[in-house]
Write a protein that holds these residues in place. Structure first.
Motif, PDB file in Angstrom:
ATOM      1  N   LYS A  82     -35.423 -25.424 -27.126  1.00 18.36           N
ATOM      2  CA  LYS A  82     -36.309 -24.909 -26.092  1.00 18.36           C
ATOM      3  C   LYS A  82     -37.674 -24.642 -26.738  1.00 18.36           C
ATOM      4  O   LYS A  82     -37.769 -24.451 -27.948  1.00 18.36           O
ATOM      5  N   PRO A  83     -38.758 -24.608 -25.939  1.00 22.83           N
ATOM      6  CA  PRO A  83     -40.080 -24.345 -26.508  1.00 22.83           C
ATOM      7  C   PRO A  83     -40.104 -23.053 -27.317  1.00 22.83           C
ATOM      8  O   PRO A  83     -39.582 -22.029 -26.879  1.00 22.83           O
ATOM      9  N   LYS A  84     -40.671 -23.138 -28.515  1.00 24.34           N
ATOM     10  CA  LYS A  84     -40.833 -22.003 -29.427  1.00 24.34           C
ATOM     11  C   LYS A  84     -39.527 -21.479 -30.016  1.00 24.34           C
ATOM     12  O   LYS A  84     -39.489 -20.369 -30.572  1.00 24.34           O
ATOM     13  N   ASP A  85     -38.438 -22.233 -29.899  1.00 24.75           N
ATOM     14  CA  ASP A  85     -37.198 -21.824 -30.560  1.00 24.75           C
ATOM     15  C   ASP A  85     -37.447 -21.605 -32.046  1.00 24.75           C
ATOM     16  O   ASP A  85     -38.170 -22.377 -32.691  1.00 24.75           O
ATOM     17  N   LYS A  86     -36.832 -20.591 -32.592  1.00 25.31           N
ATOM     18  CA  LYS A  86     -36.915 -20.283 -34.019  1.00 25.31           C
ATOM     19  C   LYS A  86     -35.709 -20.934 -34.694  1.00 25.31           C
ATOM     20  O   LYS A  86     -34.566 -20.573 -34.421  1.00 25.31           O
ATOM     21  N   VAL A  87     -35.978 -21.923 -35.556  1.00 26.30           N
ATOM     22  CA  VAL A  87     -34.915 -22.759 -36.120  1.00 26.30           C
ATOM     23  C   VAL A  87     -34.875 -22.619 -37.634  1.00 26.30           C
ATOM     24  O   VAL A  87     -35.906 -22.719 -38.308  1.00 26.30           O
ATOM     25  N   LEU A  88     -33.674 -22.401 -38.151  1.00 25.43           N
ATOM     26  CA  LEU A  88     -33.440 -22.420 -39.592  1.00 25.43           C
ATOM     27  C   LEU A  88     -32.814 -23.761 -39.958  1.00 25.43           C
ATOM     28  O   LEU A  88     -31.774 -24.135 -39.398  1.00 25.43           O
ATOM     29  N   GLU A  89     -33.451 -24.475 -40.879  1.00 28.20           N
ATOM     30  CA  GLU A  89     -32.885 -25.734 -41.376  1.00 28.20           C
ATOM     31  C   GLU A  89     -32.413 -25.534 -42.810  1.00 28.20           C
ATOM     32  O   GLU A  89     -33.158 -25.022 -43.649  1.00 28.20           O
ATOM     33  N   TYR A 137     -37.847 -22.216 -51.113  1.00 29.38           N
ATOM     34  CA  TYR A 137     -36.979 -22.666 -52.207  1.00 29.38           C
ATOM     35  C   TYR A 137     -35.872 -21.632 -52.345  1.00 29.38           C
ATOM     36  O   TYR A 137     -36.147 -20.452 -52.601  1.00 29.38           O
ATOM     37  N   GLY A 138     -34.628 -22.054 -52.135  1.00 23.49           N
ATOM     38  CA  GLY A 138     -33.561 -21.071 -52.181  1.00 23.49           C
ATOM     39  C   GLY A 138     -32.188 -21.674 -51.952  1.00 23.49           C
ATOM     40  O   GLY A 138     -32.003 -22.896 -51.925  1.00 23.49           O
ATOM     41  N   ASP A 139     -31.215 -20.786 -51.780  1.00 24.45           N
ATOM     42  CA  ASP A 139     -29.814 -21.142 -51.582  1.00 24.45           C
ATOM     43  C   ASP A 139     -29.529 -21.208 -50.093  1.00 24.45           C
ATOM     44  O   ASP A 139     -29.602 -20.187 -49.394  1.00 24.45           O
ATOM     45  N   GLY A 140     -29.191 -22.391 -49.600  1.00 18.76           N
ATOM     46  CA  GLY A 140     -28.942 -22.553 -48.178  1.00 18.76           C
ATOM     47  C   GLY A 140     -27.786 -21.732 -47.662  1.00 18.76           C
ATOM     48  O   GLY A 140     -27.783 -21.313 -46.498  1.00 18.76           O
ATOM     49  N   PHE A 141     -26.778 -21.481 -48.499  1.00 23.10           N
ATOM     50  CA  PHE A 141     -25.636 -20.688 -48.053  1.00 23.10           C
ATOM     51  C   PHE A 141     -26.046 -19.249 -47.740  1.00 23.10           C
ATOM     52  O   PHE A 141     -25.394 -18.566 -46.961  1.00 23.10           O
ATOM     53  N   ALA A 142     -27.125 -18.792 -48.355  1.00 24.73           N
ATOM     54  CA  ALA A 142     -27.613 -17.427 -48.118  1.00 24.73           C
ATOM     55  C   ALA A 142     -28.508 -17.349 -46.897  1.00 24.73           C
ATOM     56  O   ALA A 142     -28.674 -16.282 -46.302  1.00 24.73           O
ATOM     57  N   GLY A 143     -29.106 -18.477 -46.495  1.00 29.67           N
ATOM     58  CA  GLY A 143     -30.016 -18.466 -45.370  1.00 29.67           C
ATOM     59  C   GLY A 143     -31.284 -17.697 -45.678  1.00 29.67           C
ATOM     60  O   GLY A 143     -31.718 -17.591 -46.828  1.00 29.67           O
ATOM     61  N   LEU A 144     -31.869 -17.135 -44.637  1.00 20.62           N
ATOM     62  CA  LEU A 144     -33.093 -16.338 -44.769  1.00 20.62           C
ATOM     63  C   LEU A 144     -32.930 -15.045 -43.970  1.00 20.62           C
ATOM     64  O   LEU A 144     -33.517 -14.881 -42.890  1.00 20.62           O
ATOM     65  N   PRO A 145     -32.119 -14.106 -44.458  1.00 20.69           N
ATOM     66  CA  PRO A 145     -31.861 -12.883 -43.687  1.00 20.69           C
ATOM     67  C   PRO A 145     -33.116 -12.094 -43.357  1.00 20.69           C
ATOM     68  O   PRO A 145     -33.174 -11.415 -42.321  1.00 20.69           O
ATOM     69  N   GLY A 146     -34.142 -12.185 -44.201  1.00 16.83           N
ATOM     70  CA  GLY A 146     -35.382 -11.466 -43.946  1.00 16.83           C
ATOM     71  C   GLY A 146     -36.167 -12.002 -42.760  1.00 16.83           C
ATOM     72  O   GLY A 146     -37.073 -11.322 -42.262  1.00 16.83           O
ATOM     73  N   TYR A 147     -35.827 -13.222 -42.304  1.00 16.71           N
ATOM     74  CA  TYR A 147     -36.520 -13.844 -41.168  1.00 16.71           C
ATOM     75  C   TYR A 147     -35.607 -13.959 -39.945  1.00 16.71           C
ATOM     76  O   TYR A 147     -36.056 -14.423 -38.893  1.00 16.71           O
ATOM     77  N   ALA A 148     -34.367 -13.581 -40.096  1.00 17.76           N
ATOM     78  CA  ALA A 148     -33.398 -13.665 -38.998  1.00 17.76           C
ATOM     79  C   ALA A 148     -33.729 -12.615 -37.925  1.00 17.76           C
ATOM     80  O   ALA A 148     -34.436 -11.643 -38.204  1.00 17.76           O
ATOM     81  N   PRO A 149     -33.207 -12.798 -36.698  1.00 17.40           N
ATOM     82  CA  PRO A 149     -32.253 -13.833 -36.305  1.00 17.40           C
ATOM     83  C   PRO A 149     -32.949 -15.122 -35.870  1.00 17.40           C
ATOM     84  O   PRO A 149     -34.137 -15.129 -35.561  1.00 17.40           O
ATOM     85  N   PHE A 150     -32.154 -16.201 -35.845  1.00 19.49           N
ATOM     86  CA  PHE A 150     -32.641 -17.514 -35.447  1.00 19.49           C
ATOM     87  C   PHE A 150     -31.963 -17.936 -34.149  1.00 19.49           C
ATOM     88  O   PHE A 150     -30.800 -17.622 -33.908  1.00 19.49           O
ATOM     89  N   ASP A 151     -32.707 -18.688 -33.340  1.00 19.55           N
ATOM     90  CA  ASP A 151     -32.129 -19.240 -32.114  1.00 19.55           C
ATOM     91  C   ASP A 151     -31.181 -20.392 -32.424  1.00 19.55           C
ATOM     92  O   ASP A 151     -30.156 -20.559 -31.761  1.00 19.55           O
TER      93      ASP A 151
END
Length: 219
Positions: A82-89, A137-151
């Motif tokens: 959806k427009p402006k969805d916040k996505v973690l790749e 640059y980081g560990d994908g299994f950890a994600g980005l908790p400081g920027y969560a939540p993601f759509d």
């Protein structure tokens, strides 16, 4: 060496690619338009110029590949952006998938564990036009908790299991698209939806082949 010149024959090759994706069942016109608008040959060495629009994965160094266009289109379609969805790749790689998402208007946060690829992308001028694209640059299994939540969360590597830490970073009703390892050495594409109580529902799709999702950072 990358070539950042988009000529008429490149555009013609992209149009042929779009038709081949339609023939394979990709019907989401917004996704197809994004793939048409993002020059895939920009993300590859100039030696790949004539074959960049074949529906194949290609080596990009550090043991990684740029995903085949069908996989990019399929995963992007499953995200139901959806427009402006916040996505973690998870798994920036060449940044091609991230740019397709950004072209669709998503706010993209993308993680790469291979420092070589992360640094290469920092110098990649084409990416600078996507102001809603942020690379880490980081560990994908950890994600980005400081920027969560993601759509939405998209994983572009073969996962051995569904990472709970990533599910925790989804909003309620959020979608994760993930290729999960199967016994035959391939991956089953899954779409996961997070429920109100924190549980998940799963949808299974066709099989794909991705490089493995690994823990930690590789310097």
């Amino acid at each position: 060496m990358r070539q950042l010149v988009d000529q008429y024959y490149h555009k013609g090759l992209r149009n042929k690619l779009i038709e081949s994706l339609r023939e394979r069942g990709i019907s989401n016109e917004k996704v197809l338009d994004a793939i048409r608008d993002v020059p895939r040959h920009f993300f590859l060495d100039s030696a790949f110029d004539r074959i960049a629009y074949e529906d194949k994965a290609f080596d990009i160094g550090a043991g990684q590949t740029i995903s085949q266009p069908y996989a990019v289109a399929f995963q992007t379609h499953l995200l139901d952006l959806k427009p402006k969805d916040k996505v973690l790749e998870i798994g920036t790689g060449s940044a091609y998938q991230a740019c397709v998402l950004a072209q669709l208007g998503a706010k993209v946060f993308t993680i790469e564990r291979q420092k070589e690829l992360y640094l290469n992308n920092q110098q990649f001028d084409y990416l600078k036009q996507f102001r809603l694209l942020k690379m880490f640059y980081g560990d994908g299994f950890a994600g980005l908790p400081g920027y969560a939540p993601f759509d939405k969360i998209i994983i572009t590597a073969a996962a051995p299991y569904i990472p709970e830490r990533l599910v925790d970073q989804l909003i309620t009703g959020g979608i994760m698209v993930i290729p999960l390892d199967t016994e035959n050495g391939k991956q089953r594409m899954m779409r996961i939806i997070k429920q109100v109580d924190g549980s998940i529902t799963k949808e299974e799709f066709s099989e794909f082949e991705f490089v493995p999702m690994l823990k930690g950072k590789n310097s």
